[in-house]
Design a protein around this motif. Structure first.
Motif, PDB file in Angstrom:
ATOM      1  N   HIS A  47       1.257  -9.626   1.114  1.00 25.07           N
ATOM      2  CA  HIS A  47       1.581 -11.113   0.817  1.00 25.07           C
ATOM      3  C   HIS A  47       1.897 -11.118  -0.801  1.00 25.07           C
ATOM      4  N   ARG A  48       1.401 -10.437  -1.520  1.00 22.85           N
ATOM      5  CA  ARG A  48       1.649 -10.625  -3.046  1.00 22.85           C
ATOM      6  C   ARG A  48       3.094 -10.225  -3.431  1.00 22.85           C
ATOM      7  N   TYR A  49       3.789  -9.523  -2.520  1.00 21.45           N
ATOM      8  CA  TYR A  49       5.160  -9.383  -2.875  1.00 21.45           C
ATOM      9  C   TYR A  49       6.117  -9.994  -1.905  1.00 21.45           C
ATOM     10  N   PHE A  50       5.672 -10.430  -0.771  1.00 21.05           N
ATOM     11  CA  PHE A  50       6.501 -11.107   0.456  1.00 21.05           C
ATOM     12  C   PHE A  50       6.182 -12.452   0.654  1.00 21.05           C
TER      13      PHE A  50
ATOM     14  N   THR B 169     -11.618  -3.095   1.195  1.00 20.01           N
ATOM     15  CA  THR B 169     -11.490  -4.266   0.252  1.00 20.01           C
ATOM     16  C   THR B 169     -10.295  -4.123  -0.820  1.00 20.01           C
ATOM     17  N   GLU B 170      -9.911  -3.231  -1.249  1.00 18.81           N
ATOM     18  CA  GLU B 170      -9.022  -2.968  -1.970  1.00 18.81           C
ATOM     19  C   GLU B 170      -7.495  -3.320  -1.269  1.00 18.81           C
ATOM     20  N   LEU B 171      -7.321  -2.759   0.009  1.00 22.24           N
ATOM     21  CA  LEU B 171      -6.084  -3.210   0.729  1.00 22.24           C
ATOM     22  C   LEU B 171      -5.905  -4.788   0.868  1.00 22.24           C
ATOM     23  N   LEU B 172      -7.156  -5.446   1.094  1.00 19.59           N
ATOM     24  CA  LEU B 172      -7.143  -6.717   1.378  1.00 19.59           C
ATOM     25  C   LEU B 172      -6.949  -7.643   0.002  1.00 19.59           C
TER      26      LEU B 172
ATOM     27  N   LEU C 252      -2.664 -11.835   2.574  1.00 15.60           N
ATOM     28  CA  LEU C 252      -2.448 -13.276   2.701  1.00 15.60           C
ATOM     29  C   LEU C 252      -3.994 -13.486   2.630  1.00 15.60           C
ATOM     30  N   PHE C 253      -4.747 -12.967   3.241  1.00  9.73           N
ATOM     31  CA  PHE C 253      -6.157 -13.893   3.399  1.00  9.73           C
ATOM     32  C   PHE C 253      -6.991 -13.846   2.109  1.00  9.73           C
ATOM     33  N   THR C 254      -6.450 -12.856   1.231  1.00 12.25           N
ATOM     34  CA  THR C 254      -6.973 -13.205  -0.259  1.00 12.25           C
ATOM     35  C   THR C 254      -6.191 -14.065  -1.094  1.00 12.25           C
ATOM     36  N   LEU C 255      -4.941 -14.073  -1.168  1.00 10.60           N
ATOM     37  CA  LEU C 255      -4.130 -14.441  -1.951  1.00 10.60           C
ATOM     38  C   LEU C 255      -3.394 -15.965  -1.613  1.00 10.60           C
TER      39      LEU C 255
ATOM     40  N   THR D 255     -12.599  -9.921   7.515  1.00 11.21           N
ATOM     41  CA  THR D 255     -12.960  -8.499   7.850  1.00 11.21           C
ATOM     42  C   THR D 255     -12.756  -8.172   9.560  1.00 11.21           C
ATOM     43  N   LEU D 256     -11.873  -8.899  10.127  1.00 14.13           N
ATOM     44  CA  LEU D 256     -11.773  -8.732  11.466  1.00 14.13           C
ATOM     45  C   LEU D 256     -10.527  -7.693  11.485  1.00 14.13           C
ATOM     46  N   LEU D 257      -9.389  -8.194  10.576  1.00 18.23           N
ATOM     47  CA  LEU D 257      -8.269  -7.329  10.924  1.00 18.23           C
ATOM     48  C   LEU D 257      -8.261  -6.063  10.035  1.00 18.23           C
ATOM     49  N   ARG D 258      -7.682  -4.759  10.447  1.00 21.47           N
ATOM     50  CA  ARG D 258      -7.736  -3.662   9.617  1.00 21.47           C
ATOM     51  C   ARG D 258      -6.441  -3.712   8.898  1.00 21.47           C
ATOM     52  N   PRO D 259      -6.463  -3.738   7.556  1.00 20.30           N
ATOM     53  CA  PRO D 259      -5.276  -4.377   6.700  1.00 20.30           C
ATOM     54  C   PRO D 259      -4.447  -2.878   6.399  1.00 20.30           C
ATOM     55  N   MET D 260      -3.903  -2.473   7.373  1.00 20.81           N
ATOM     56  CA  MET D 260      -2.725  -1.217   7.382  1.00 20.81           C
ATOM     57  C   MET D 260      -1.908  -1.444   8.739  1.00 20.81           C
ATOM     58  N   THR D 261      -0.873  -0.603   8.485  1.00 21.84           N
ATOM     59  CA  THR D 261       0.165  -0.653   9.610  1.00 21.84           C
ATOM     60  C   THR D 261      -0.412   0.300  10.805  1.00 21.84           C
ATOM     61  N   THR D 262       0.165  -0.163  11.867  1.00 18.26           N
ATOM     62  CA  THR D 262      -0.162   0.687  13.415  1.00 18.26           C
ATOM     63  C   THR D 262       0.065   2.344  12.838  1.00 18.26           C
ATOM     64  N   ARG D 263       1.265   2.402  12.513  1.00 20.62           N
ATOM     65  CA  ARG D 263       1.603   4.043  11.892  1.00 20.62           C
ATOM     66  C   ARG D 263       0.376   4.710  11.047  1.00 20.62           C
ATOM     67  N   ARG D 264       0.052   3.810  10.217  1.00 19.32           N
ATOM     68  CA  ARG D 264      -1.102   4.614   9.147  1.00 19.32           C
ATOM     69  C   ARG D 264      -2.485   4.637   9.957  1.00 19.32           C
ATOM     70  N   ALA D 265      -2.849   3.738  10.673  1.00 14.39           N
ATOM     71  CA  ALA D 265      -3.985   3.661  11.263  1.00 14.39           C
ATOM     72  C   ALA D 265      -4.062   4.842  12.431  1.00 14.39           C
ATOM     73  N   VAL D 266      -2.810   5.115  13.367  1.00 13.32           N
ATOM     74  CA  VAL D 266      -2.924   5.976  13.910  1.00 13.32           C
ATOM     75  C   VAL D 266      -3.075   7.434  13.338  1.00 13.32           C
ATOM     76  N   SER D 267      -2.294   7.501  12.404  1.00 18.38           N
ATOM     77  CA  SER D 267      -2.229   8.725  11.465  1.00 18.38           C
ATOM     78  C   SER D 267      -3.547   9.132  11.125  1.00 18.38           C
ATOM     79  N   ASP D 268      -4.350   7.956  10.448  1.00 11.86           N
ATOM     80  CA  ASP D 268      -5.696   8.320  10.117  1.00 11.86           C
ATOM     81  C   ASP D 268      -6.879   8.605  10.878  1.00 11.86           C
ATOM     82  N   ALA D 269      -6.521   8.043  12.297  1.00 10.98           N
ATOM     83  CA  ALA D 269      -7.489   8.425  13.300  1.00 10.98           C
ATOM     84  C   ALA D 269      -7.358   9.807  13.732  1.00 10.98           C
ATOM     85  N   SER D 270      -6.117  10.387  13.408  1.00  6.40           N
ATOM     86  CA  SER D 270      -5.908  11.739  13.925  1.00  6.40           C
ATOM     87  C   SER D 270      -5.998  12.757  12.907  1.00  6.40           C
ATOM     88  N   ARG D 271      -6.424  12.351  11.715  1.00  8.19           N
ATOM     89  CA  ARG D 271      -6.537  13.151  10.491  1.00  8.19           C
ATOM     90  C   ARG D 271      -7.558  12.970   9.733  1.00  8.19           C
ATOM     91  N   PHE D 272      -8.459  12.094   9.874  1.00  8.74           N
ATOM     92  CA  PHE D 272      -9.485  11.680   9.022  1.00  8.74           C
ATOM     93  C   PHE D 272     -10.298  12.869   8.683  1.00  8.74           C
TER      94      PHE D 272
END
Length: 494
Positions: A252-255, A441-444, A448-451, A469-486
């Protein structure tokens, strides 16, 4: 494992529970039981069957990645079709035989001596399992408003989660409390059936036009014959929604201009539907677009222009046996009261059952004494062999199935490592959990929820402490990647 114990217990037979069951089967785990308090599977799509019920994201994207459905009738399919899809998937993957319906769970506790979860049922029985999954959903505990005198109302009261299909609305004088996403679907349907309808609004909702088209038999046949065609359309709708969330919400800061543009679209839609400037003013939110989940409708605004429909936005003083006394002292006489008051998300759902981990740690108390948190949206320290599929930072944007996709991939990686090591327990480390909370916390911070201006939204995205704290502040692509590579070192195995 002690005699009579299962490999796993899954609490909840909605899409999350079904997905977890399918993943367990893929990993060769077949000794599990799913318990659900309802009499059929499907979760919210079984419980909810009010008039006008439909999915509010395109059904081209509302399905498991691995199980596309070529039979959707339209872009925004009905609740009946979604329930039918849940049934079909459960039957195809042989999930139904694992489910115990009409079974309410009171709580679960970790037994350190046996390294098992003890799951206590309301009927007095205790289930034992090595692994515990809570798939209770985010919208599973109905909220009933605490309004003075509501118990004295002598007419019919219907909550949208317990709709009475046999109740005839024809000729009725009806009031509906609530103007959230459910009400946006229901209000136009009520207006077609009743003699008088009063809509009680506390917080206006952003509504944009709904581009909804039917899929012809020829198109559905093409989807069935060449699945790549449907997957291509899904990739398009997924991409559009991902771009919307990643820019206007997460960045949101940029868009910020994109939120303004979306709000302008809603304003144009409102202006084209309603000529009365005072009515438009009452229906205009005073918070930024996206702070509260927006929705789609081509008929919601127009409904308020009908002579038998009234908007009451000044508040309720109390309820009497035959009607509602408004804050201004006037009275609305009714015979039917509809509660579209949503769900008690944070107080009754985080967690939906009492969960006691190692050394007596109470999950609900720990969340409230510290902060709402969950590593990868599923794991908490001191809770071994437990994945909570409806936790803080679990939900990915607008589509629940994207959430289930990354969670199933995380299960695959986690249980694969268990098998490789010959281990029987896993638990996220406190260091990994703290590091993940800092990342969220950093990604939030750019979101929009912070700013944004969200103070008056009364959005369930925000917990009681005001954190989103309900929504995961990242794209689906990144979340799937993180879940596969954590990093597997983020968990302790034994």
């Amino acid at each position: 494992m002690s005699p009579g114990a299962h490999d796993a217990v899954i609490v909840g037979a909605g899409f999350a529970g079904i997905g977890a069951a399918i993943q367990l089967k893929r990993m060769g785990i077949d000794d599990f039981v799913i318990v659900d308090r309802e009499d059929d599977l499907g979760g919210t799509w079984h419980v909810n069957h009010y008039p006008g019920l439909a999915v509010d994201v395109p059904t081209t994207t509302y399905s498991y990645f691995f199980e596309p459905n070529p039979h959707w009738s339209r872009v925004f399919s009905t609740g009946t079709e979604i329930k039918r899809y849940a049934d079909a998937v459960a039957d195809k993957y042989d999930v139904r035989r694992h489910i115990r319906f009409n079974t309410t769970v009171q709580g679960a506790s970790w037994d350190e001596e046996t390294a098992q979860w003890q799951v206590t049922l309301a009927a007095g029985e205790t289930l034992r399992a090595r692994y515990l999954f809570t798939a209770t959903g985010f919208l599973s505990q109905p909220h009933t408003p605490d309004i003075a005198g509501i118990d004295s109302f002598a007419g019919k009261i219907i909550h949208t989660t317990d709709w009475d299909d046999d109740y005839d609305l024809s000729g009725r004088s009806v009031a509906i409390i609530g103007t959230g996403a459910t009400a946006v679907q229901l209000i136009p349907e009520l207006a077609r059936r009743v003699t008088a309808l009063t809509v009680y609004q506390r917080t206006p909702i952003w509504v944009v036009p709904k581009i909804d088209v039917r899929f012809s038999p020829r198109v559905k046949a093409l989807f069935a014959r060449i699945p790549l065609t449907q997957r291509t359309i899904r990739a398009l709708t997924d991409g559009i929604y991902a771009a919307m969330v990643d820019t206007a919400v997460l960045k949101h800061r940029y868009f910020r201009r994109l939120n303004i543009a979306a709000a302008d679209l809603a304003k144009l839609h409102r202006f084209a539907s309603i000529r009365d400037p005072e009515l438009r003013r009452k229906l205009t939110p005073d918070y930024d677009f996206g702070c509260k989940r927006p929705t789609f409708s081509n008929s919601y605004y127009r409904t308020f222009t009908k002579p038998h429909v009234q908007l009451q936005a000044d508040g309720i003083d109390h309820i009497e046996s035959d009607g509602i006394v408004n804050a201004d002292g006037s009275k609305t006489v009714i015979d039917t009261l509809v509660l579209a008051t949503g769900f008690d998300l944070w107080e009754a759902n985080f967690p939906a059952i009492e969960v006691i981990g190692r050394e007596g740690r109470n999950l609900g108390k720990w969340w409230r004494d510290t902060r709402f948190q969950a590593y990868q949206g599923v794991s908490m320290p001191y809770f071994p062999n437990y994945l909570s599929l409806a936790s803080p930072y679990a939900f990915l944007g607008l589509n629940f199935f994207n959430t289930m996709e990354y969670q199933m991939r995380l299960m695959d990686r986690l249980f694969g490592e268990l098998k490789r090591r010959g281990a029987t327990t896993f638990e996220v480390t406190e260091e990994a959990n703290a590091r993940y909370l800092d990342l969220m916390t950093e990604l939030l911070g750019d979101s929009l929820f912070t700013l944004g201006d969200c103070a008056s939204a009364r959005s369930y995205y925000f917990n009681p402490s005001g954190e989103a704290t309900l929504l995961r502040p990242m794209t689906t692509r990144r979340a799937v990647s993180d879940a596969s590579r954590f990093p597997l070192s983020d968990y302790a195995f034994s």
